[in-house]
Design a protein around this motif. Structure first.
Motif, mmCIF file in Angstrom:
data_model
loop_
_atom_site.group_PDB
_atom_site.id
_atom_site.type_symbol
_atom_site.label_atom_id
_atom_site.label_comp_id
_atom_site.label_asym_id
_atom_site.label_seq_id
_atom_site.Cartn_x
_atom_site.Cartn_y
_atom_site.Cartn_z
ATOM 1 N N LEU A 190 0.852 -1.188 0.000
ATOM 2 C CA LEU A 190 0.000 0.000 0.000
ATOM 3 C C LEU A 190 0.892 1.244 0.000
ATOM 4 O O LEU A 190 2.058 1.169 0.379
ATOM 5 N N PRO A 191 0.355 2.407 -0.367
ATOM 6 C CA PRO A 191 1.158 3.635 -0.350
ATOM 7 C C PRO A 191 1.526 4.089 1.062
ATOM 8 O O PRO A 191 2.450 4.875 1.239
ATOM 9 N N ALA A 192 0.795 3.613 2.080
ATOM 10 C CA ALA A 192 1.072 3.976 3.476
ATOM 11 C C ALA A 192 0.786 2.766 4.356
ATOM 12 O O ALA A 192 0.051 1.865 3.962
ATOM 13 N N CYS A 193 1.355 2.767 5.545
ATOM 14 C CA CYS A 193 1.130 1.687 6.501
ATOM 15 C C CYS A 193 -0.345 1.651 6.902
ATOM 16 O O CYS A 193 -0.907 2.679 7.274
ATOM 17 N N TYR A 194 -0.951 0.489 6.844
ATOM 18 C CA TYR A 194 -2.368 0.392 7.183
ATOM 19 C C TYR A 194 -2.597 0.525 8.692
ATOM 20 O O TYR A 194 -3.699 0.796 9.133
ATOM 21 N N LYS A 195 -1.542 0.369 9.497
ATOM 22 C CA LYS A 195 -1.700 0.478 10.954
ATOM 23 C C LYS A 195 -1.441 1.905 11.453
ATOM 24 O O LYS A 195 -2.261 2.482 12.132
ATOM 25 N N CYS A 196 -0.272 2.480 11.120
ATOM 26 C CA CYS A 196 0.075 3.796 11.682
ATOM 27 C C CYS A 196 -0.083 4.934 10.677
ATOM 28 O O CYS A 196 0.008 6.096 11.048
ATOM 29 N N GLY A 197 -0.286 4.610 9.399
ATOM 30 C CA GLY A 197 -0.504 5.642 8.390
ATOM 31 C C GLY A 197 0.751 6.245 7.792
ATOM 32 O O GLY A 197 0.675 7.084 6.903
ATOM 33 N N SER A 198 1.924 5.828 8.265
ATOM 34 C CA SER A 198 3.176 6.392 7.766
ATOM 35 C C SER A 198 3.406 5.996 6.309
ATOM 36 O O SER A 198 3.225 4.847 5.936
ATOM 37 N N SER A 199 3.825 6.966 5.511
ATOM 38 C CA SER A 199 4.198 6.653 4.131
ATOM 39 C C SER A 199 5.699 6.843 3.921
ATOM 40 O O SER A 199 6.235 6.433 2.900
ATOM 41 N N ASP A 200 6.373 7.468 4.885
ATOM 42 C CA ASP A 200 7.806 7.752 4.768
ATOM 43 C C ASP A 200 8.686 6.646 5.333
ATOM 44 O O ASP A 200 9.908 6.708 5.193
ATOM 45 N N ASN A 201 8.101 5.666 5.984
ATOM 46 C CA ASN A 201 8.883 4.636 6.663
ATOM 47 C C ASN A 201 8.706 3.245 6.063
ATOM 48 O O ASN A 201 8.969 2.251 6.728
ATOM 49 N N LEU A 202 8.245 3.166 4.820
ATOM 50 C CA LEU A 202 8.034 1.861 4.187
ATOM 51 C C LEU A 202 9.315 1.384 3.519
ATOM 52 O O LEU A 202 10.036 2.167 2.902
ATOM 53 N N GLU A 203 9.578 0.122 3.667
ATOM 54 C CA GLU A 203 10.730 -0.526 3.042
ATOM 55 C C GLU A 203 10.282 -1.899 2.553
ATOM 56 O O GLU A 203 9.195 -2.362 2.863
ATOM 57 N N TRP A 204 11.156 -2.551 1.805
ATOM 58 C CA TRP A 204 10.909 -3.917 1.351
ATOM 59 C C TRP A 204 11.843 -4.829 2.129
ATOM 60 O O TRP A 204 13.061 -4.655 2.085
ATOM 61 N N LYS A 205 11.271 -5.785 2.835
ATOM 62 C CA LYS A 205 12.034 -6.667 3.708
ATOM 63 C C LYS A 205 12.035 -8.078 3.123
ATOM 64 O O LYS A 205 10.988 -8.612 2.758
ATOM 65 N N GLU A 206 13.228 -8.666 3.051
ATOM 66 C CA GLU A 206 13.345 -10.016 2.493
ATOM 67 C C GLU A 206 12.827 -11.051 3.495
ATOM 68 O O GLU A 206 13.124 -10.987 4.680
ATOM 69 N N MET A 207 12.054 -11.999 2.979
ATOM 70 C CA MET A 207 11.472 -13.071 3.787
ATOM 71 C C MET A 207 12.285 -14.353 3.608
ATOM 72 O O MET A 207 13.050 -14.500 2.661
ATOM 73 N N SER A 208 12.068 -15.295 4.501
ATOM 74 C CA SER A 208 12.791 -16.571 4.461
ATOM 75 C C SER A 208 12.340 -17.455 3.302
ATOM 76 O O SER A 208 13.072 -18.343 2.882
ATOM 77 N N GLY A 209 11.121 -17.233 2.820
ATOM 78 C CA GLY A 209 10.593 -18.098 1.764
ATOM 79 C C GLY A 209 9.997 -19.387 2.310
ATOM 80 O O GLY A 209 9.827 -20.359 1.588
ATOM 81 N N ARG A 210 9.653 -19.383 3.592
ATOM 82 C CA ARG A 210 9.026 -20.562 4.200
ATOM 83 C C ARG A 210 7.659 -20.172 4.754
ATOM 84 O O ARG A 210 7.436 -19.037 5.173
ATOM 85 N N GLY A 211 6.767 -21.155 4.766
ATOM 86 C CA GLY A 211 5.427 -20.907 5.282
ATOM 87 C C GLY A 211 4.686 -22.205 5.499
ATOM 88 O O GLY A 211 5.271 -23.296 5.459
ATOM 89 N N LYS A 212 3.382 -22.077 5.708
ATOM 90 C CA LYS A 212 2.510 -23.234 5.913
ATOM 91 C C LYS A 212 1.232 -23.040 5.102
ATOM 92 O O LYS A 212 0.790 -21.915 4.866
ATOM 93 N N ILE A 213 0.642 -24.156 4.703
ATOM 94 C CA ILE A 213 -0.618 -24.107 3.968
ATOM 95 C C ILE A 213 -1.751 -23.890 4.962
ATOM 96 O O ILE A 213 -1.943 -24.693 5.872
ATOM 97 N N TYR A 214 -2.488 -22.802 4.781
ATOM 98 C CA TYR A 214 -3.616 -22.486 5.649
ATOM 99 C C TYR A 214 -4.887 -23.179 5.165
ATOM 100 O O TYR A 214 -5.621 -23.769 5.944
#
Length: 135
Positions: A39-63
């Motif tokens: 999203l263009p801004a954080c859905y929780k705090c509303g900040s648009s200046d503090n967004l970054e892209w964070k690398e994930m482990s690539g692991r998960g579970k089937i819900y």
């Protein structure tokens, strides 16, 4: 071959990372919260200046999952029936992604099983994250 993806300005970092076989999720540095879809801004705090892209482990579970037997998208019709699984990321179960689960026969999805991300090339050369079951 899967339908091609055309990134827009907001999603381009996600798709660029996928082309490099990396999974990233948008993160708000102000409140330390992951969010997907981006999203263009954080859905929780509303900040648009503090967004970054964070690398994930690539692991998960089937819900959960469903099976698609009829699809309006012409390029996917040849693959029907196929699974459509919801994957919860290990880093944050609230972050969910979808997958066809390559290698898992339709309607034989082991709900709760561990998965790892793989990247498949689409019709226009863009890679997309998919998930495969790991033992």
């Amino acid at each position: 071959m899967k339908q091609g993806v055309i990134p827009d300005e907001l999603t381009k970092p996600f798709w660029d990372a996928a082309t490099e076989n990396r999974l990233v999720v948008q993160n708000c540095k102000a409140c330390n919260r992951l969010q997907n879809p981006p999203l263009p801004a954080c859905y929780k705090c509303g900040s648009s200046d503090n967004l970054e892209w964070k690398e994930m482990s690539g692991r998960g579970k089937i819900y959960n999952y469903g099976v698609v037997y009829d699809c309006l998208t012409r390029i996917l019709q040849q693959d029907t029936p196929f699974n459509l699984a919801i994957i919860m990321l290990d880093e944050d179960p609230g972050i969910q992604m979808y997958s066809h689960l390559p290698g898992t026969p339709p309607d034989e999805v082991p709900v709760g099983a561990s998965v790892e991300v793989i990247f498949e090339e689409t019709a226009n050369g863009q890679k997309v994250p998919e998930w495969r079951v790991v033992s």
